[in-house]
Write an enzyme that holds these catalytic residues in place. Structure first.
Site, mmCIF file in Angstrom:
data_model
loop_
_atom_site.group_PDB
_atom_site.id
_atom_site.type_symbol
_atom_site.label_atom_id
_atom_site.label_comp_id
_atom_site.label_asym_id
_atom_site.label_seq_id
_atom_site.Cartn_x
_atom_site.Cartn_y
_atom_site.Cartn_z
ATOM 1 N N ILE A 54 0.869 -1.183 0.000
ATOM 2 C CA ILE A 54 0.000 0.000 0.000
ATOM 3 C C ILE A 54 0.903 1.230 0.000
ATOM 4 O O ILE A 54 1.738 1.398 0.891
ATOM 5 C CB ILE A 54 -0.942 -0.001 1.212
ATOM 6 C CG1 ILE A 54 -1.893 -1.200 1.150
ATOM 7 C CG2 ILE A 54 -1.724 1.317 1.286
ATOM 8 C CD1 ILE A 54 -2.829 -1.343 2.338
ATOM 9 N N GLU A 100 2.098 -3.251 5.796
ATOM 10 C CA GLU A 100 1.148 -2.951 4.719
ATOM 11 C C GLU A 100 1.484 -3.705 3.444
ATOM 12 O O GLU A 100 1.101 -3.301 2.353
ATOM 13 C CB GLU A 100 1.096 -1.440 4.464
ATOM 14 C CG GLU A 100 2.349 -0.838 3.890
ATOM 15 C CD GLU A 100 3.376 -0.396 4.933
ATOM 16 O OE1 GLU A 100 4.305 0.320 4.554
ATOM 17 O OE2 GLU A 100 3.262 -0.770 6.121
#
Length: 194
Positions: free
Chosen positions: A72, A114
């Site tokens: 991300i 992430e």
């Protein structure tokens, strides 16, 4: 043997069976906890590594799979701007969305923080790029509502396909190399082995 002894033996056998059933249920729950990331509900990195090792230990001349490594973009800014709870919510929602892009035979795991990883069975670079692009474009359009805020984000993805001369960690290393190239190219990109 009198009736008292017989009842006693029946109760002992019943207690042993009940204990065995509870122990089996408890063992199953512990196994599931060790394989599943608590926040996202996806597999853990450790479980993913075990699955990959199992696949590679099965002798086959036709073994084909691809690895997608997904990050991300600018995730720290989400935590900073909206709170860490919002960041956790984004991770949960994104993890659920990832399931829409893969088959039941594929393996998705939270790789760390992430980052997520997907093993696409019976795949090559062309298929890996198509799946990665679908994930990237759908994520770009995703609007996550959290406490009356709308959170948008993008992902960068690196993809590599298995070749028989590679070891399991080498295919992941290749995917990571392409992920880093995608991020260096400006993020919100897919970079695939050519």
């Amino acid at each position: 043997m009198d009736i008292g002894h017989l009842i006693g033996l029946v109760l002992i056998f019943y207690a042993i069976k009940l204990w065995g059933d509870q122990n089996t249920t408890h063992s199953f729950k512990l196994k599931k906890l060790s394989e599943t990331d608590q926040l996202t509900g996806l597999y853990t990195r450790r479980h993913f590594d075990q699955q990959l090792t199992n696949i590679l230990s099965t002798p086959s001349d036709e073994l084909k799979f691809s690895i997608l490594l997904i990050n991300i973009d600018n995730f720290k800014s989400i935590n900073k701007e909206y709170t860490q709870a919002a960041g956790d919510f984004v991770l949960q929602r994104f993890a659920n969305k990832l399931k829409d892009f893969v088959r039941q035979t594929d393996v998705i795991a939270r790789w760390g923080g992430e980052e997520f990883i997907i093993l696409l069975h019976n795949s090559n670079n062309t298929i890996a790029k198509q799946v990665a692009e679908a994930i990237r474009t759908k994520t770009e359009l995703l609007c996550i509502e959290y406490n009356q805020d709308i959170i948008n984000f993008t992902v960068s993805i690196g993809a590599a396909s298995y070749e028989s001369e590679l070891k399991d960690d080498q295919v992941i290393d290749k995917a990571e190399k392409y992920l880093l190239a995608a991020k260096a190219a400006g993020k919100n990109q897919v970079d695939v082995e050519r």
